[in-house]
Write an enzyme that holds these catalytic residues in place. Structure first.
Site, short mmCIF file in Angstrom:
data_model
loop_
_atom_site.label_atom_id
_atom_site.label_comp_id
_atom_site.label_asym_id
_atom_site.label_seq_id
_atom_site.Cartn_x
_atom_site.Cartn_y
_atom_site.Cartn_z
N LYS A 53 14.07 53.67 66.51
CA LYS A 53 15.31 53.08 66.15
C LYS A 53 15.34 51.67 65.77
O LYS A 53 16.48 51.31 65.08
CB LYS A 53 16.37 53.36 67.21
CG LYS A 53 16.82 54.84 67.42
CD LYS A 53 17.56 55.29 66.33
CE LYS A 53 18.14 56.55 66.62
NZ LYS A 53 19.30 56.99 65.71
N SER A 307 9.32 60.88 68.79
CA SER A 307 10.44 59.81 68.26
C SER A 307 10.70 58.60 69.59
O SER A 307 11.21 57.54 69.11
CB SER A 307 11.67 60.35 67.86
OG SER A 307 12.30 61.19 69.09
#
Length: 414
Positions: A53, A307
């Site tokens: 992110k 992720s």
């Protein structure tokens, strides 16, 4: 029509070069043997803020005019976007306000504060990302600030696309890339970049079964808001995918796989026990999806994007519990013992198998215990022992109700 250009992603990669870690693409031997394929893990769990992110947040924020930055920035996040946002606020020396759902794990809140320090303020509100996003947008308008969307912004998508940029530099011959989907930013960015560079590569999206927002959007032909979602996979539990991310994903996705939450939990435990890799539920999604692709990927080069790794240790008991139930190894029963002495002893001696274990025992009545119902949790060593357990209870005329098969009772008692 929205698209991710190679030029824009290359520019984002250069912008991020001094800020993000170029994460490794590792061949995982045990997974490769299991699936008879070359399984590579793109380790975004090793990113500075332990998720991808940071790429999108910094790419967008560093692209804003200074006068906009001076007014302050706002974000809403279940945790990982918040950490990327906080890191960027500190790095760019700007003031940021972060709205997080009230159910956000403490570990993510602590990490966010660590990355942002005095540059950020955290406000906990709402039960889901969507609830706190509404509050954040209202706050943004009232204070003339800029909202940094976690996924539905071209600069965010271009930042996340640098994951794909790195993958294409690290491996030339790619048959499959499996990408976790929450709001769709990573999939839209990395997926579209990889498709541009390597059109033959199949892009497989994967979502938790309890939050199938992209799946439902693809069925409807446009983003739809889900009424209820299972929030367990908090990094991917979004009620509605983005408009921009959907438009891109609709073009580049070859398939979307829904993975049961229990399978995700089993994957988390296997990665920890086998490879000493710590992942959060959303981070395990791409690897958990391999089981659903095993017939297609044999002999292929497969990249799973891991992720993130922001997993709260307090959740491990729930993760283990969900895994055991999914694997058919943990069962809960309400059992009415006969009104005679020794009924409980008979159950232990004659019903339980040699490898069965009682992990929970609780009388549901505080008085008249010997004849009242009891809540019993039984853990099996092998899921095939379940039928024998049921047969022995039926043979002895034991009255029982299995709670695993009654959602309303199960959630109330277990």
């Amino acid at each position: 029509m929205h698209s991710v250009t190679v030029e824009a992603v290359t520019a984002a990669a250069q912008r991020l070069q001094s800020v993000v870690t170029r994460t490794p693409l590792q061949l995982n031997i045990s997974l490769s043997r299991r699936y008879k394929a070359n399984i590579y893990l793109k380790r975004e769990d090793l990113q500075l803020v332990r998720s991808y992110k940071l790429r999108g947040a910094y790419n967008l924020m560093s692209s804003l005019p200074q006068e906009q930055l001076d007014c302050g920035v706002v974000c809403a996040s279940a945790g990982n976007h918040a950490q990327g946002f906080a890191f960027s606020c500190k790095a760019l020396n700007i003031k940021g306000t972060i709205f997080m759902p009230s159910i956000t794990p403490k570990q993510k809140i602590t990490q966010t504060k660590m990355f942002g320090e005095d540059n950020i303020e955290i406000i906990l509100t709402g039960d889901t990302y969507d609830d706190c996003a509404s509050a954040a947008k209202k706050f943004t308008e009232e204070n003339n600030m800029t909202f940094i969307h976690p996924f539905d912004d071209e600069k965010i998508i271009e930042g996340q696309a640098t994951v794909g940029y790195e993958i294409c530099e690290q491996l030339k011959d790619i048959d499959y890339v499996i990408v976790p989907i929450g709001g769709g930013g990573l999939c839209a960015g990395a997926g579209s970049y990889i498709k541009t560079i390597s059109p033959a590569t199949k892009i497989i999206g994967t979502e938790p079964e309890g939050a199938p927002s992209m799946t439902e959007a693809l069925k409807a032909g446009h983003p739809v808001e889900l009424n209820n979602i299972d929030r367990f996979v908090d990094g991917a539990a979004v009620k509605r995918v983005g408009d921009i991310t959907f438009a891109i994903c609709q073009d580049i996705l070859d398939n979307v796989i829904l993975v049961p939450e229990g399978e995700i939990c089993t994957t988390i435990l296997e990665l920890y026990n086998r490879d000493a890799i710590v992942v959060e539920p959303a981070g395990a999604l791409s690897i958990a999806a391999l089981d659903f692709l095993k017939d297609d990927i044999e002999g292929k080069n497969v990249v799973c994007i891991v992720s993130g790794s922001n997993n709260d240790i307090d959740r491990m008991q729930e993760i283990k519990e969900r895994s055991l139930q999914y694997e058919g190894l943990k069962h809960y029963f309400l059992i009415n013992f006969a009104q005679r002495p020794g009924a409980l002893k008979q159950f232990v001696n004659n019903v339980l198998g040699p490898d069965d274990d009682i992990t929970r025992f609780e009388y549901m009545q505080k008085t008249n215990k010997e004849s009242g119902p009891a809540l019993i949790g039984i853990e099996l060593k092998n899921k095939n022992d379940y039928n024998h357990l049921i047969e022995r209870m039926q043979k002895l005329n034991i009255q029982f109700k299995e709670l695993n098969k009654d959602d309303s009772l199960f959630s109330y008692l277990v």
